[in-house]
Scaffold this active site. Structure first.
Site, PDB file in Angstrom:
ATOM      1  N   GLU A  46       0.795  -1.029   0.013  1.00 51.14           N
ATOM      2  CA  GLU A  46      -0.011   0.045   0.062  1.00 51.14           C
ATOM      3  C   GLU A  46       0.873   1.356  -0.128  1.00 51.14           C
ATOM      4  OE1 GLU A  46      -0.350  -2.188   2.258  1.00 51.14           O
ATOM      5  OE2 GLU A  46      -0.268  -1.758   4.259  1.00 51.14           O
ATOM      6  N   ASN A  47       2.031   1.091   0.255  1.00 48.59           N
ATOM      7  CA  ASN A  47       3.179   2.422  -0.045  1.00 48.59           C
ATOM      8  C   ASN A  47       3.163   2.656  -1.436  1.00 48.59           C
ATOM      9  OD1 ASN A  47       4.619   0.166   0.002  1.00 48.59           O
ATOM     10  ND2 ASN A  47       6.387   1.433   0.108  1.00 48.59           N
TER      11      ASN A  47
END
Lengths: 218, 232
Positions: A46-47
């Site tokens: 999710e980064n």
């Protein structure tokens, strides 16, 4: 009874060809090691990664290339990079097919608690609330009971919630369970050598048993 | 082309005053504006509210600004890697607002899109929903979240040009891109500053209109938080 790798191995069987998958920290991360040969899956971090690869070889670490656990990683052919807002955009829009994460408690209606214990240092929810609120399919990887021997599969969560009515399946060291839309944990499979009685004893929430419960094949 | 270049971090930080709200780019220690953090410590500005996904580690990143007690409040999604942070939080010296990571990123982005608020399902049914307006749309509940209003955004990019156009590298893009669009004044430090015309227009991540000041950074340490490797 399964160890952590066993839980990860069983969950890996839920990963199907063509899926985009987000793996949480802990046991879920181990799932990547057991994804069956011959199927194409892309891991989302999710980064801002789709197509995340394994850890880099020693000496090839890149400070600009990390996963959501802040570990150095690599990219597979066909990977893409994007910013944090787009990353959660694709999560919210349900483009990610499967989310696998850990939990402290799950309720029989599919509520999940995994970010905060009152009275202890709170680190934050990170992306967990966004993931559980939007994911199409959520599998929880966790121990069936906590260190005090109390069930983590409850009628109602006692810890502060991360999300409501979202967990679809749970894999523990003892069993595979489905959370039914109308409520209740349906026992799908027993871990090798584990009896239905043992699972009943370890489950505080409503447990539904329909006929013979097969032993899982891993 | 409008020239956005300033000489250095000190000049870039002009106008940052005590009590202001500042977005700080980066994810963990990846892509943090190292030069600006150092300059902000030297400047000594106090009572800052920092919007940043994380709070650095004890001796690097925002952890340095915590050591000097320049931060009054942190707005973050995950802050676990910092003992001084924990001490200040538990003693009540530091205010902490924990919000979901996607909400945090989108609140930055919406500031740059001119959208004052937006609905999100993240946090529905949890304590994050406390005090927030909830709307039901087509049978589903959503929290109303506001776009951030930050006096400054400080970001780090890989390449930038004199017109303020930015290109980020790899996962150091993270919060840097949405934040670069979200500040009333955006400051960008870059690893490589080039003359306008040197960057391919269709490769640019943040158009220069969003960037007010840009400077050539130097001596990047790029510390790795979790060095994980496999054997050859």
């Amino acid at each position: 009874m399964l160890d952590k790798n066993g839980i990860a191995k069983r969950i890996a069987k839920e990963v199907k060809d063509g899926m985009y998958v987000n793996l949480g920290i802990g046991i879920p991360t181990l799932v990547a090691n057991f994804i069956p040969e011959g199927i194409n899956v892309e891991l989302q971090s999710e980064n801002g990664i789709l197509g995340m690869g394994p850890f880099p070889f020693e000496g090839e670490e890149d400070a600009d290339l990390i996963n959501a656990g802040k570990q150095t990683v690599t990219l597979l052919d066909g990977a893409s990079i994007f910013d944090s807002a787009m990353s959660f955009g694709m999560i919210r829009a349900q483009k990610v097919d499967l989310t696998i994460l850990g939990a402290m408690e799950v309720s029989e209606t599919g509520d999940i608690a995994n970010w905060k214990i009152p009275g202890k240092m709170v680190k934050g929810m990170g992306g967990a609330m966004d993931l559980v609120a939007s994911a199409k399919n959520i599998i929880v990887a966790m121990q069936h009971v906590n260190k005090a021997g109390e069930s983590k599969l409850l009628p109602k969560c006692e810890l502060p919630l991360t999300g409501i009515k979202c967990v679809k399946k749970i894999v523990t060291e003892l069993a595979v369970l489905e959370v039914l839309p109308e409520g209740g944990f349906k026992l799908l499979e027993r871990a090798p050598g584990v009896s239905v009685e043992e699972i009943k004893k370890a489950t505080a929430g409503k447990l539904l048993i329909d006929g013979e419960v097969p032993e899982m094949i891993i | 082309m409008i020239n956005k270049v300033v000489a250095n971090a000190e000049e870039a930080l002009k106008g940052i005053e005590d009590g202001m709200t500042i977005m700080m780019g980066g994810f963990g220690l990846c892509g943090i504006p190292e030069n600006s953090i150092t300059a902000l410590i030297k400047k000594g500005t106090k009572n800052l509210t920092c919007i940043s996904n994380n709070a650095g580690v004890d001796d690097f990143g925002l952890g340095l600004l915590l050591q000097t007690k320049q931060i009054k409040k942190m707005i973050s999604s995950y802050v676990g890697e910092n003992a001084e942070f924990e001490r200040q939080m538990l003693s009540g010296e530091l205010e902490v607002d924990l919000i979901p990571q996607g909400t945090l990123a989108t609140r930055c982005l919406m500031a740059g899109y001119g959208i004052p608020f937006f609905p999100t399902p993240a946090g529905v049914g949890t304590e994050v929903a406390n005090g927030k307006q909830i709307i039901n749309w087509k049978g589903r509940d959503y929290l109303i979240e506001e776009a951030f209003e930050a006096d400054f955004a400080i970001v780090k990019a890989w390449k930038g040009d004199t017109a303020g156009n930015l290109i980020f590298r790899s996962t150091a893009r993270n919060f840097n891109q949405p934040m670069s669009m979200g500040g009333k004044i955006t400051i960008a430090e870059v690893e490589e500053l080039v003359p306008a015309g040197q960057l391919q227009p269709d490769q640019i991540h943040t158009p220069g209109i969003y960037v007010h000041r840009i400077f050539q950074g130097n001596n990047y340490e790029k510390r790795i938080e979790q060095r994980t490797v496999r054997k050859k």
